[in-house]
Motif scaffolding. Structure first.
Motif, short mmCIF file in Angstrom:
data_model
loop_
_atom_site.label_atom_id
_atom_site.label_comp_id
_atom_site.label_asym_id
_atom_site.label_seq_id
_atom_site.Cartn_x
_atom_site.Cartn_y
_atom_site.Cartn_z
N PHE A 19 0.82 -1.20 0.00
CA PHE A 19 0.00 0.00 0.00
C PHE A 19 0.86 1.26 0.00
N VAL A 29 1.54 1.64 -3.60
CA VAL A 29 0.32 2.13 -4.25
C VAL A 29 0.20 3.65 -4.09
N CYS A 30 0.51 4.16 -2.91
CA CYS A 30 0.46 5.60 -2.68
C CYS A 30 1.47 6.34 -3.55
N ALA A 67 -3.57 0.81 -9.94
CA ALA A 67 -4.07 1.97 -9.21
C ALA A 67 -3.72 3.28 -9.90
N LEU A 76 -8.69 2.19 -0.57
CA LEU A 76 -7.69 1.78 0.43
C LEU A 76 -8.27 1.84 1.84
N THR A 132 -10.87 -0.89 2.28
CA THR A 132 -10.25 -2.21 2.42
C THR A 132 -9.78 -2.44 3.85
N PHE A 182 -9.14 -5.23 -2.19
CA PHE A 182 -8.80 -3.86 -2.57
C PHE A 182 -9.03 -3.62 -4.06
#
Length: 260
Positions: free
Chosen positions: A66, A69-70, A135, A147, A150, A248
């Protein structure tokens, strides 16, 4: 005074009483995927240690994924780069499939340190890149809402699965059938694509993997009919990680379809 019955009896012995192979109370031989599942984890100390290792490994995987992902979501340069290099995505997909097969089918590798962590790290790295790439094609607000949703959904499911008396570990056969139906429905959506079908498909996928998460959580906690053996902490972290990532992605699909 010890008697002749006090002496441990071997599995196979010759006429002189020398063991040929192993004693009756010797530890089991875990080869490949044999004895992967146990009926219970009766020893509370062993079970707590096993659960702690699973969730520590899972937490590290999720933080890395994650976090990536950011980065892919907020950095315009990264988003532009991944859009121009689809070969990296397909390469990551091949690496992910390879190590997924290794960790699922090769029990000796999955239980042998440090190879189990090396394979799991490479699988996490490849899947994180894939998820980050997916994403990057969605709006930042959709990714952040997915996010947060999830985290909330998975926390609620794990808490529910750890407290309920319902045994979700009996549902794997039913879940396998539903997975096949979902795959066929996704194949159908390729030829008849629209926003409504995308939302429906995402909702069904999120629901299915939510049930998978509940069943896999109980499989790790060991309080129900089936459970993993203590040596399978890497496999336990892997199945929970895949469940959460799928939830997610399906939630992101719902939010992305609803905003188009």
């Amino acid at each position: 005074m010890a008697t002749e019955h006090d002496i441990r009896t071997p599995l196979n012995g010759n006429e002189h009483g020398q063991p040929k192979e192993a004693f009756l109370d010797s530890p089991p031989d875990y080869s490949d995927n044999a004895e992967m599942f146990a009926h219970t984890l009766d020893d509370q100390t062993v079970r707590r240690h096993f659960i702690r290792k699973v969730f520590v490994v899972l937490g590290m995987q999720l933080l890395f994924t994650f976090g990536l992902v950011c980065v892919f979501t907020f950095s315009a340069d990264v988003r532009l780069y991944v859009g121009k290099t689809p070969a990296l995505y397909y390469s990551s997909f091949g690496i992910f499939i390879f190590f997924l097969i290794v960790l699922n089918c090769c029990g000796d590798v999955r239980r042998r340190h440090p190879w189990n962590f090396i394979c799991l790290a490479l699988l996490t790295l490849s899947l994180s890149y894939m998820v980050g790439t997916v994403a990057s094609f969605y709006e930042t607000s959709s990714v952040m809402i997915a996010l947060g949703s999830t985290v909330a959904v998975c926390f609620a499911i794990i808490l529910f699965a750890s407290q309920t008396r319902l045994d979700f570990t009996y549902c794997y056969g039913f879940l396998l059938v539903l997975s096949t139906v979902l795959i066929m429905f996704g194949f159908f959506c390729i030829f008849f694509y629209n926003h409504i079908l995308q939302i429906v498909y995402g909702s069904l996928g999120a629901l299915l993997f939510s049930v998978f998460l509940a069943a896999d959580t109980q499989l790790i906690l060991g309080r129900h009919r089936f459970s993993l053996t203590p040596e399978e902490y890497v496999f336990g972290a892997l199945i929970l990680y895949l469940d959460i990532i799928n939830i997610f992605l399906y939630l992101l699909m719902i939010l992305g379809g609803s905003r188009q």
